[in-house]
Scaffold this motif. Structure first.
Motif, PDB file in Angstrom:
ATOM      1  N   ARG A   3       8.003   0.715  -1.244  1.00 25.13           N
ATOM      2  CA  ARG A   3       8.502   0.044  -2.454  1.00 25.13           C
ATOM      3  C   ARG A   3       9.733   0.767  -3.006  1.00 25.13           C
ATOM      4  O   ARG A   3      10.687   0.121  -3.443  1.00 25.13           O
ATOM      5  CB  ARG A   3       7.402  -0.055  -3.501  1.00 25.13           C
ATOM      6  CG  ARG A   3       6.262  -0.990  -3.086  1.00 25.13           C
ATOM      7  CD  ARG A   3       5.277  -1.246  -4.206  1.00 25.13           C
ATOM      8  NE  ARG A   3       4.610  -0.044  -4.692  1.00 25.13           N
ATOM      9  CZ  ARG A   3       3.506   0.486  -4.166  1.00 25.13           C
ATOM     10  NH1 ARG A   3       2.949  -0.068  -3.106  1.00 25.13           N
ATOM     11  NH2 ARG A   3       2.966   1.567  -4.689  1.00 25.13           N
ATOM     12  N   VAL A   4       9.711   2.095  -2.988  1.00 24.28           N
ATOM     13  CA  VAL A   4      10.861   2.868  -3.481  1.00 24.28           C
ATOM     14  C   VAL A   4      12.087   2.587  -2.618  1.00 24.28           C
ATOM     15  O   VAL A   4      13.182   2.295  -3.138  1.00 24.28           O
ATOM     16  CB  VAL A   4      10.530   4.380  -3.505  1.00 24.28           C
ATOM     17  CG1 VAL A   4      11.782   5.212  -3.744  1.00 24.28           C
ATOM     18  CG2 VAL A   4       9.483   4.679  -4.568  1.00 24.28           C
TER      19      VAL A   4
ATOM     20  N   THR B  73       0.789  -1.232   0.000  1.00 25.33           N
ATOM     21  CA  THR B  73       0.000   0.000   0.000  1.00 25.33           C
ATOM     22  C   THR B  73       0.823   1.285   0.000  1.00 25.33           C
ATOM     23  O   THR B  73       0.274   2.341  -0.301  1.00 25.33           O
ATOM     24  CB  THR B  73      -0.940   0.038   1.224  1.00 25.33           C
ATOM     25  OG1 THR B  73      -0.152   0.018   2.427  1.00 25.33           O
ATOM     26  CG2 THR B  73      -1.906  -1.135   1.213  1.00 25.33           C
ATOM     27  N   GLU B  74       2.084   1.218   0.336  1.00 28.56           N
ATOM     28  CA  GLU B  74       2.893   2.425   0.479  1.00 28.56           C
ATOM     29  C   GLU B  74       3.955   2.508  -0.615  1.00 28.56           C
ATOM     30  O   GLU B  74       4.880   1.698  -0.652  1.00 28.56           O
ATOM     31  CB  GLU B  74       3.569   2.472   1.854  1.00 28.56           C
ATOM     32  CG  GLU B  74       2.611   2.525   3.009  1.00 28.56           C
ATOM     33  CD  GLU B  74       1.755   3.782   2.999  1.00 28.56           C
ATOM     34  OE1 GLU B  74       2.267   4.867   2.664  1.00 28.56           O
ATOM     35  OE2 GLU B  74       0.558   3.671   3.336  1.00 28.56           O
ATOM     36  N   GLN B  75       3.816   3.489  -1.490  1.00 26.53           N
ATOM     37  CA  GLN B  75       4.765   3.670  -2.580  1.00 26.53           C
ATOM     38  C   GLN B  75       6.183   3.883  -2.047  1.00 26.53           C
ATOM     39  O   GLN B  75       7.140   3.316  -2.587  1.00 26.53           O
ATOM     40  CB  GLN B  75       4.356   4.857  -3.452  1.00 26.53           C
ATOM     41  CG  GLN B  75       5.316   5.106  -4.594  1.00 26.53           C
ATOM     42  CD  GLN B  75       4.933   6.298  -5.443  1.00 26.53           C
ATOM     43  OE1 GLN B  75       3.925   6.952  -5.202  1.00 26.53           O
ATOM     44  NE2 GLN B  75       5.736   6.585  -6.438  1.00 26.53           N
ATOM     45  N   ASN B  76       6.317   4.672  -0.996  1.00 30.38           N
ATOM     46  CA  ASN B  76       7.660   4.931  -0.464  1.00 30.38           C
ATOM     47  C   ASN B  76       8.329   3.674   0.061  1.00 30.38           C
ATOM     48  O   ASN B  76       9.549   3.543  -0.014  1.00 30.38           O
ATOM     49  CB  ASN B  76       7.607   6.008   0.624  1.00 30.38           C
ATOM     50  CG  ASN B  76       7.402   7.390   0.048  1.00 30.38           C
ATOM     51  OD1 ASN B  76       7.614   7.617  -1.141  1.00 30.38           O
ATOM     52  ND2 ASN B  76       6.982   8.320   0.883  1.00 30.38           N
TER      53      ASN B  76
END
Length: 131
Positions: A34-35, A29-32
């Motif tokens: 994954r980044v 759910t959290e793009q950061n």
């Protein structure tokens, strides 16, 4: 009745399951998250390519762990704040901004650690490439 009624070793192992579910949830759910994970994989591949010494591996792993842990804590804080204060509130904003600041601080440390670890190997590689 309590949600988790298991006792002893069963409860112990179940706690690992819940922790893994939390990491999975944050990753989904959290793009950061994954980044940061993508950068972590990239840095570890570079460390293998440049054959950094064991102490430098430890520094990189510490930096990566701190960033990912801070991101997990930030996600938890944001979730709780959204639950208890769905409307905009100055204290909710302060809590979210402060948690995000913790992630930023650990990411800054990770960048500094990366510069420390990779500066000489990269400069040696560039020098050899230019020769």
């Amino acid at each position: 009745m309590p949600k988790n009624t298991a006792v002893g070793p069963k409860r112990f192992w179940k706690s690992f399951w819940y922790a893994a579910q939390g990491i999975r949830q944050a990753f989904r759910t959290e793009q950061n998250m994954r980044v940061h994970s993508g950068f972590a994989v990239f840095v570890l591949l570079l460390a293998a390519l440049f054959r950094v010494p064991p102490g430098d591996w430890l520094l990189l792993l510490l930096a990566i762990t701190l960033v990912l842990a801070a991101e997990l804590i930030n996600t938890a804080i944001e979730s709780v704040v959204d639950l208890v204060s769905p409307e905009v509130h100055p204290l909710a904003k302060a809590a979210k901004d402060t948690a995000a600041g913790a992630v930023f601080l650990t990411a800054l440390f990770a960048v500094i650690a990366g510069i420390y670890v990779f500066y000489h190997p990269v400069m040696d590689w560039i020098t050899a490439f230019m020769s």
